[in-house]
Write an enzyme that holds these catalytic residues in place. Sequence first.
Site, PDB file in Angstrom:
ATOM      1  N   CYS A  70       0.841  -1.198   0.000  1.00 36.42           N
ATOM      2  CA  CYS A  70       0.000   0.000   0.000  1.00 36.42           C
ATOM      3  C   CYS A  70       0.875   1.246   0.000  1.00 36.42           C
ATOM      4  CB  CYS A  70      -0.886   0.053   1.250  1.00 36.42           C
ATOM      5  SG  CYS A  70      -2.089  -1.270   1.384  1.00 36.42           S
ATOM      6  N   ASP A  71       0.323   2.320  -0.523  1.00 34.23           N
ATOM      7  CA  ASP A  71       0.987   3.614  -0.425  1.00 34.23           C
ATOM      8  C   ASP A  71      -0.076   4.701  -0.478  1.00 34.23           C
ATOM      9  OD1 ASP A  71       3.810   4.836  -0.431  1.00 34.23           O
ATOM     10  OD2 ASP A  71       2.667   6.094  -1.816  1.00 34.23           O
TER      11      ASP A  71
END
EC number: 3.6.1.9
Length: 197
Positions: A70-71
Amino acid sequence: MKIPPFVLASASPARRRLLETVGIEPIVRASDFDESQIQLSEPAELVKTLAQCKAETVAPQFESALIMGCDSVLSMNGEIHGKPADTSEAIARWQIMQGNFGDLYTGHALIDLEQNRTIVKSQVTRVYFAQMSDRAILAYVATGEPLKCAGAFAIEGFGSFFVEKIEGCHSNVIGLSLPLLRHILAELGYDVTDFWQ
């Protein structure tokens, strides 16, 4: 179908806690991917690319697993903001953010090593910030919380006092959209309840 281990390719305590809160106990393997290698001006593409790179960096450590990368970034006034570099930057950002709104983008990449499939998607949530005094901004930055978070705030921490409202997915602002994760798992043939512990 055999249920593989769920691996979170992130050092984010907020993402880990979020998953644990909903019954998923991830194996945590922080990615050492150098995010500065990726320079994209479109926030949705940036977070999707970074999420995939993080997951791909961790994937070789496992033979059979689901690897979640995730980012998150905050897009505001045409600029993309990750974590602030220092307190001065955090203060300057909050002077612009207060009384304004921004779009929090989170990229989600899920690699299924068993099926040799990768699904990459993004989610966006609009966040409206409260009017704040200089004193409140300085006090919030002094907690250290803004230095650890994309967009210089944590909706699940002290920052919740300064978020007036959101439009969209709440968990996305924490760093992982649970509804989107459910959809991605379904696309891979899993039910989210398979991962509850």
